[in-house]
Design an enzyme around this catalytic site. Structure first.
Site, PDB file in Angstrom:
ATOM      1  N   HIS A   1      29.398  23.609 -56.507  1.00 39.93           N
ATOM      2  CA  HIS A   1      28.453  22.512 -56.284  1.00 39.93           C
ATOM      3  C   HIS A   1      27.280  22.926 -55.406  1.00 39.93           C
ATOM      4  O   HIS A   1      26.212  22.348 -55.499  1.00 39.93           O
ATOM      5  CB  HIS A   1      29.159  21.307 -55.638  1.00 39.93           C
ATOM      6  CG  HIS A   1      29.992  20.540 -56.608  1.00 39.93           C
ATOM      7  ND1 HIS A   1      31.308  20.858 -56.874  1.00 39.93           N
ATOM      8  CD2 HIS A   1      29.699  19.489 -57.406  1.00 39.93           C
ATOM      9  CE1 HIS A   1      31.783  20.022 -57.776  1.00 39.93           C
ATOM     10  NE2 HIS A   1      30.829  19.180 -58.119  1.00 39.93           N
ATOM     11  N   GLY A   2      27.499  23.887 -54.568  1.00 45.24           N
ATOM     12  CA  GLY A   2      26.388  24.297 -53.723  1.00 45.24           C
ATOM     13  C   GLY A   2      26.822  25.300 -52.685  1.00 45.24           C
ATOM     14  O   GLY A   2      28.001  25.363 -52.320  1.00 45.24           O
TER      15      GLY A   2
END
Lengths: 469, 976
Positions: A324-325
């Site tokens: 996701h990041g």
């Protein structure tokens, strides 16, 4: 280009439909690929080159893999699949994690008084996490013999770049659309259901996700918050992320239907879950199944003993978080979910509170998910911890926190939050609602579509949350 | 739906699911057609409407953006080709070219998308009413404006500053610095600036002004009774900032006097004046003694709409956030002249809009009464002032630096620099450090002659101070323009770089030009704000120094090019621009074709689907086929017919070239320097009328560009008419708005040879229609006059500016019909009046101005109204009040008005059989006459309460040609 923008709804979409339906069947993939590249290049023209390069590598690898013998895997095939996986992971790694790696190194090096390095400030190409996973699934599926390779480069480029789901999913594995790329039908029933999906998706985004997002922004961006405000904000964020992402998925599915493609369901009422295990069966299904099939199972899944199973689970969830990041917050978010899944697996894939009534289990699962969303939304780890303290009534709010109430507790936000709650827990899913379309439902759908267009005029640029992943 | 088998994969489940959609074919078809019509028709209607506007001389709308996108994109790529010429390393060149061009393309895309949304008809039509509903019923503002209780509004960045995290928190500072968009640490910048000043022996006083949420938190915390907010709340870092600055030897004062405007970001005059006193007490004692300057203060009342209310973009006639009235104290010099900033002062005030409010008239809160003025008055010594709206963290420092570069050293002789900024800047501002000394201290030549070369290339053209020059040119570059509604100011000035300069006669003017011009007015992007490189433009240029006193404080953007450091800047007033040199007719045809093809596509899609459905059901007999085919054909034809109707100009619309004809005629008159235009068949026209009719749209963002109003802030008639309507309505008085059409608009055939049957003042028609939509009672005389002019009698005098008997009679009958319908009219005292029509020789004003002895006076018909043989006098007790200019006095007031008892008031009295009251003057009926009305109403409430209806008539040309100082400035009709 955002689906919920003036440009997309009134210019790109009509033009795309006209072009797509105006050309003969043999040119449809070419048109679709060109439209998708235009769509993608609109965010940053240079990214097109990147995607084209990635597509080309995977296409060539696919051709090499396809040339192999039917029996065991040849050396060439193994090299090709390795090249494909490595090139995709390198791409993802470079654009998404290099700066995170340097930053983490600097933090550690700084603590020990060592020399630090400057960040490279690399711009993250839109949707890279999604299309690299799709591309990889192609090579792996071909390699595993789960799907037949595509001969035509344009068809493959069309699969990788397909604009309806390019930027924020759902992640379409190659084996899921391989047959549709060869043959699919265009029927008015599909098209009309696509209209319903798009309309409802737009309504979710404009009427619920964006206002709930405003509530979340006010609370999470504040220096400090009172307990009630903290809960209000995190519930707002839980609605925002659900409606935002499921809206995008609905619109992607709807657009796919208009173009003759059927994409599978990506959400299945996740806040109805009674355990975290169930939550992951209902939330972002395309990612969880991708991780299961291409990571968890190849790692050995649950076939290599209990310890290995837990390690695999934790690893998959950590990587899922990191997907996701590039931030410690996402790692923690993934880790919490990994631990929860491990705990539940130890109890027979059920929650520790399994003896409670269904409503209680649902409520506890939702609250657990809320706590994990704090890490997902807050700016950094210290902000996450401060927010959780506020939720638990352990934080001391500044006097300025009193002002938040004047903006947060307005009829518009009450109405939106109540509407969000009703839809989450009592409303039908888009798939179910559109299964049987009656004139009354059609009117409701168009009223919601019209209302969304009207409210859209008052909202500023508001991209989907998953655009940044 | 059949239950999916256990081993089905997700795709198979989905395929089964979709394959089992329960929907009738007819409903499916209807859904598809409705959806396609919505998503297709809205943009196509937009395109057709924009193109129609664009085909005239209008340049509003997104069409140019549509057409120009590919051209702009091409230019974005071409722009960086020079890199190849200047660099020998090919690989490096390619890399630089790719990244630079990509960056240009991204800008181009972003601008295009913004323009598309801002110009969207859907947004223009829906935004205001929808926002009004959301605000009034659901208590929500927008992205920039938050609502408090009791009509209080808050600007979001101010709120975020107060409620947000500590702005000096290290982690936060590091994170923002890492993002690279701004330098977030105020301490660094302040200390650096202090050191620069200290090296010249100047002291720095840092003066943050508390934002509204910290001074007035109550309306935000009012929803929860269990919490009572502290009187003043601030960001947690404020104390640390003070301590840090004081530790570094920097004087610091936080101004947080209560008393802010309810719907505006800023403070009220009294709070600002208290702030000035506090400031004076801090800096005064340390300054060397100086004889008192003799500044005095007056008093003035100002009414204006708050900037946050404007940012909400509510309808013009909204009553949720009424304009606020304040009393300001303008400062004058000992000689009675308005206060002026003085470079020889020993105090320099750097500031933002908190210092500019009540000082800069463009902010619409009055002038000469701002922070610098009050400080000057309090200390009785001059103050030098460099203030620019917004970006208080750096804009005023940059302005100081630019002045130094231009050879104007505002630091010379200074003892103290006061740096004022809104406290929110501490959280959101860009605290960039400015270079210690300008690279070179450049002394600009005061007035470079055209053709003279400077270091940076061609000379910059500059008209002589006090003069102006109309030029045609091509835009080479334009500085950035903010999106309306996203910034806390409603006006903005951009810088245009112009090349290929020519005068009106087509003679080349050598050199280039750096021109400041309006890019945003009243929260709308102006035409200049949308100009792109390569666009032609026509501007009236004057030296920037002529207007910098008035406009220098308005937020403006610069071009990022060092060549402009040396430029001589002009101020440019936009004039009617020629249609862009692009192939519009082709594009228009293309879009029409596209529209038609699209409709065909929709119906063909429906037809095919229906045929398939019928075939599948085996129900497709011959009759059904015929029905379907004929139905589809009919729909397609209907669509084509609608298209044709929408594409054709509406009946009586202006000929496409009418505006151009007037514009050309006006320019010729301008060149000749004559005020009278001699038309065909002995008709004389006022040159101003031709100019006005050649301007096109005169309200909204264009108003300031086309109007002759002395202050551009008082140029727009739309808000003022609506304001007067609203105010009178609140007083129980009805307004009838009746501008008298310009004579040249009715006799356009005689004036410029336009089609006699068509209406040429379409912009008047649009304006009046807008007012009508907003509930104003409007009488549009032009169609009536056009109809009447075909008879034997003239509607206007042949040799005079004013209307003739017939015109006045038509107007009186129209007004009379409305008044007779009002219930109060029955109770009005009736009079017995006599009437007779006579012929009278009339030496018209135009004939007098023409001064041509060969043209002889003609005879006009005059209708004389008497009561018992005497001309009727105005009656202050009459409920009917006529407000007007010389059109209300013509043939009524004697002397230069030629007669008594025969003007519009007399004819109206005759029509109604009752008395009238009159407030009228020669000159402007929009400014001076309205001012007289305001005075009469404010002074005498009894007089005001006796009125039931106000008939406001004035020369239509005064929409743009008024220039009496008051012009279209909104005026209060009642003092609170």
């Amino acid at each position: 280009m955002v689906f919920s923008s003036h440009l997309f709804i009134f210019y790109f979409l009509p033009a795309a439909l006209i072009l797509y339906y105006a050309v003969p069947r043999t040119c449809k993939h070419l048109v679709l690929a060109l439209l998708s590249y235009w769509f993608y290049g609109w965010a940053n023209p240079l990214f097109v080159v990147l995607m084209l390069g990635s597509t080309l590598v995977d296409y060539i690898c696919g051709r090499v893999i396809a040339r192999g013998a039917d029996g065991g895997k040849t050396r060439e095939q193994k090299i090709a699949v390795t090249v494909s996986i490595c090139s995709n992971l390198c791409l993802l790694g470079f654009f998404k994690y290099v700066d995170f790696g340097i930053g983490s190194y600097n933090a550690i090096a700084g603590a020990f008084g060592k020399e630090t390095h400057g960040l490279m400030n690399i711009a993250l190409p839109l949707g890279i996490s999604f299309y690299t996973f799709q591309s990889m699934s192609y090579s792996i599926d071909i390699y595993r013999g789960h799907a037949r390779p595509i001969r035509n480069f344009i068809d493959f480029a069309c699969y990788v770049s397909m604009f309806p789901q390019l930027v924020a999913g759902p992640i379409i594995r190659f084996q899921e659309v391989a047959d549709q790329l060869r043959h699919r039908t265009h029927t008015i029933e599909k098209f009309s259901r696509g209209v319903a999906f798009i309309s409802l998706g737009l309504a979710k985004k404009i009427l619920i996700a964006n206002p709930c997002g405003k509530v979340a922004d006010i609370c999470f961006d504040a220096g400090s918050v009172h307990t009630l405000d903290a809960w209000y904000g995190v519930v707002g964020y839980s609605f925002q992320i659900y409606f935002d992402f499921s809206a995008y998925s609905d619109m992607a599915i709807g657009l796919g239907l208009m173009l003759g493609f059927v994409f599978p369901k990506n959400f299945d009422s996740p806040y109805h879950s009674k355990s975290i295990t169930e939550f992951w069966r209902r939330w972002h299904i395309s990612l969880s199944t991708w991780l299961r099939d291409y990571l968890y199972i190849p790692l050995g899944g649950n076939r290599k003993g209990n310890v290995r199973t837990y390690v695999n689970l934790a690893l998959v969830m950590l990587l899922g978080g990191l997907w996701h990041g590039a931030s410690i917050n996402f790692v923690i978010w993934g880790a919490i979910h990994g631990v929860m899944l491990g705990l539940e697996r130890a109890q027979g894939k059920d929650s520790p509170y399994r003896k409670l009534p269904a409503a209680g289990r649902m409520a506890i699962t939702y609250v657990l998910v809320l706590f994990t969303w704090v890490f997902f939304r807050a700016a950094d780890l210290s902000a996450s911890m401060a927010y959780i303290k506020s939720m638990l009534g352990m934080g001391e709010a500044n006097p300025s926190a009193d002002l938040l109430g004047g903006v947060l507790y307005q009829p518009y936000y009450y109405l939106t939050m109540i509407l969000g709650a009703v839809v989450v827990w009592f409303g039908p899913q888009t798939w179910d609602y559109t299964r049987k379309l009656t004139p009354v439902k059609a009117v409701i759908i168009f009223v919601l579509f019209g209302l969304s267009l009207v409210i859209l005029t008052t909202q500023s640029f508001n991209p989907f949350i998953y655009f940044i992943f | 739906m059949a239950a999916p088998k256990k081993n089905l994969n997700r795709e198979e489940v989905a395929a089964i699911e979709i394959g089992n959609t329960g929907i009738s074919r007819l409903l499916a078809l209807a859904m598809v057609v409705v959806f396609l019509l919505i998503i297709g028709a809205i943009p196509l209607i937009q395109i057709v409407v924009d193109m129609k506007g664009f085909q005239g001389t209008e340049r509003e709308g997104s069409m140019p953006g549509h057409l120009a996108f590919f051209k702009d994109a091409q230019e974005a790529l071409d722009k960086e080709k020079g890199l190849f010429a200047s660099n020998t390393n090919l690989l490096k060149c390619i890399k630089e070219y790719v990244f630079a061009s990509n960056s240009n393309l991204l800008e181009c895309i972003e601008e295009y998308e913004d323009e598309l949304e801002d110009d969207s008809l859907l947004k223009k039509e829906l935004l205001s009413p929808v926002q009004a509903f959301l605000t009034a019923r659901l208590g929500v503002g927008n992205e920039e404006a938050y609502l408090g209780d009791d009509g209080w509004l808050y600007y979001r960045p101010g709120f975020d500053h107060v409620t947000g995290p500590a702005f000096l928190d290290n982690k936060r500072l590091q994170r923002i610095a890492k993002e690279g968009e701004r330098q977030p640490d105020p301490v660094e910048a302040i200390v650096d600036f202090k050191e620069q000043l200290e090296s010249r022996g100047i002291r720095l006083l840092v003066l943050p002004v508390a934002v509204k949420p910290s001074v007035h938190p109550q309306p935000l915390g009012g929803n929860r009774s269990d919490r009572s907010p502290a009187p003043v709340t601030e960001n947690p870092s404020m104390d640390e900032l003070r301590a840090t600055l004081e530790e570094r030897g920097i004087q610091y004062a936080l101004l947080s006097a209560p008393g802010y405007l309810k719907a505006d970001t800023h403070w009220k005059p009294e709070a600002m004046e208290r702030g000035a006193q506090v400031l004076g007490d801090i800096v005064g004692p340390s300054l060397p003694p100086r004889p008192a300057s003799g500044y005095t203060r007056g008093e003035s009342v100002v009414t204006n709409q708050g900037d946050i209310a404007v940012m909400l973009q509510l309808p013009e006639d909204q009553e949720l956030f009424p304009p606020e009235t304040v009393t300001i104290h303008p400062v004058k010099t000992a000689g009675g002249r308005p206060w002026r900033s003085r470079e020889d002062a020993d105090i320099l005030l750097l500031g933002d809009s908190f210092a500019n409010i009540y000082s800069v008239t463009n902010m619409n809160w009055g002038g000469q009464a701002g922070l610098a003025e009050q400080l000057s008055f309090y200390l009785q010594r001059p103050v030098d002032k460099l203030c620019i709206n917004n970006h208080g963290a750096y804009a005023s420092r940059e302005l100081l630096q630019a002045e130094l570069r231009a050879g104007r050293d505002h630091l010379a002789g200074k003892k103290v620099v006061i740096w004022e900024f809104a406290a929110r800047e501490l959280s959101v501002g860009n605290w960039k450090k400015l270079e210690k000394k300008p690279e070179k201290k450049l002394k600009k030549k005061p007035n470079m002659s055209p053709g003279e070369k400077v270091e940076s290339g061609e000379a910059f053209y500059l008209p002589e101070p006090g003069t102006n020059q109309v030029v045609q040119a091509v835009v080479a570059a334009r500085s950035l323009v903010p999106r309306p509604g996203t910034v806390p100011y409603k006006d903005h000035i951009c810088l245009l770089h112009l090349k290929d300069l020519k005068d009106l006669a087509g003679n080349t003017i050598s050199g280039q030009a750096a021109v400041y011009t309006w890019s945003m007015r009243d929260n709308s992007t102006t035409r200049a704000g949308k100009l792109k490189p390569g666009d032609p433009v026509k501007l009236r240029l004057q030296s920037w120094e002529d207007v910098s006193g008035e406009l220098g404080s308005i937020n403006r953007s610069e071009l990022d090019d060092d060549a402009f450091l040396l430029a001589d800047f002009c101020w440019g007033k936009s004039l009617e621009s020629p249609v862009l040199g692009r192939t519009i007719p082709f594009a228009f045809d293309f879009y029409m074709l596209f529209f038609y093809v699209y409709m065909l596509f929709v119906f063909a899609f429906g037809l095919t689907a229906m045929l398939r459905a019928r075939a599948a059901n085996g129900a497709l007999d011959k009759m059904n086929k015929i029905k379907i085919a004929s139905g589809s054909l009919l729909l397609t034809l209907l669509c084509g017919a609608l298209l044709k109707v929408s594409a054709e100009p509406p009946p009586k619309a202006a000929a496409p070239d009418a505006v151009g004809l007037f514009s050309a005629a006006a320019e010729k008159l301008d060149a000749k320097g004559t005020s009278v235009h001699v038309g065909e068949d002995g008709w004389l026209f006022m040159a101003k009328e031709l100019r006005h009719l050649g301007l096109g749209e005169f309200w909204g963002p264009r108003a300031a560009d086309v109007s002759q109003a002395r202050n551009p802030a008082n140029a727009d008639p739309l808000p003022t008419v609506l304001d007067l309507h609203r105010q009178l309505k609140a007083l129980g008085i009805e307004l009838i708005f009746m501008p008298v059409p310009p004579k040249a608009a009715i006799y356009a055939d005689k004036a410029v040879g336009a089609d006699p049957a068509r209406r040429v003042d379409v912009h008047h028609a649009r304006f009046l229609a807008m007012l009508r939509e907003k509930g104003v009672n409007v009488i549009d005389l032009a169609p009536l006059f056009l109809k009447a002019k075909s008879g034997g009698e003239r509607v206007y005098c042949l040799q005079d500016t004013h209307w003739a008997r017939l015109g006045m009679e038509i107007a009186a009958k129209e007004v009379g019909a409305i008044i007779k319908d009002r219930p109060w009219f029955a109770a009005a005292k009736k009079l017995k009046l006599d009437s007779r029509v006579i012929d009278m020789p009339l030496q018209g004003d135009l004939l007098s101005q023409l001064g041509d002895p060969l043209v002889k006076p003609v005879t006009e018909k005059v209708q004389n109204i008497t009561q018992a043989g005497q001309a009727l006098k105005k009656d202050p007790n009459s409920p009917i009040l006529i407000l007007g200019d010389s059109h209300a006095l013509f043939l009524h007031d004697g002397g230069d008005m030629h007669a008594v008892g025969s003007g519009f008031p007399d004819l109206l009295a005759f029509e109604l059989g009752t008395s009238y009251d009159l407030i009228a003057n020669r000159g402007s009926g929009v400014g001076s006459a309205r001012l007289n009305l305001a005075r009469a109403f404010i002074k005498n409430a009894t007089y005001r309460s006796g009125k039931k209806i106000v008939i406001w008539l004035f020369a239509g040309r005064d929409f743009t040609e008024t220039s009496d100082g008051t012009d279209w400035k909104p005026l209060p009709m009642k003092r609170d």
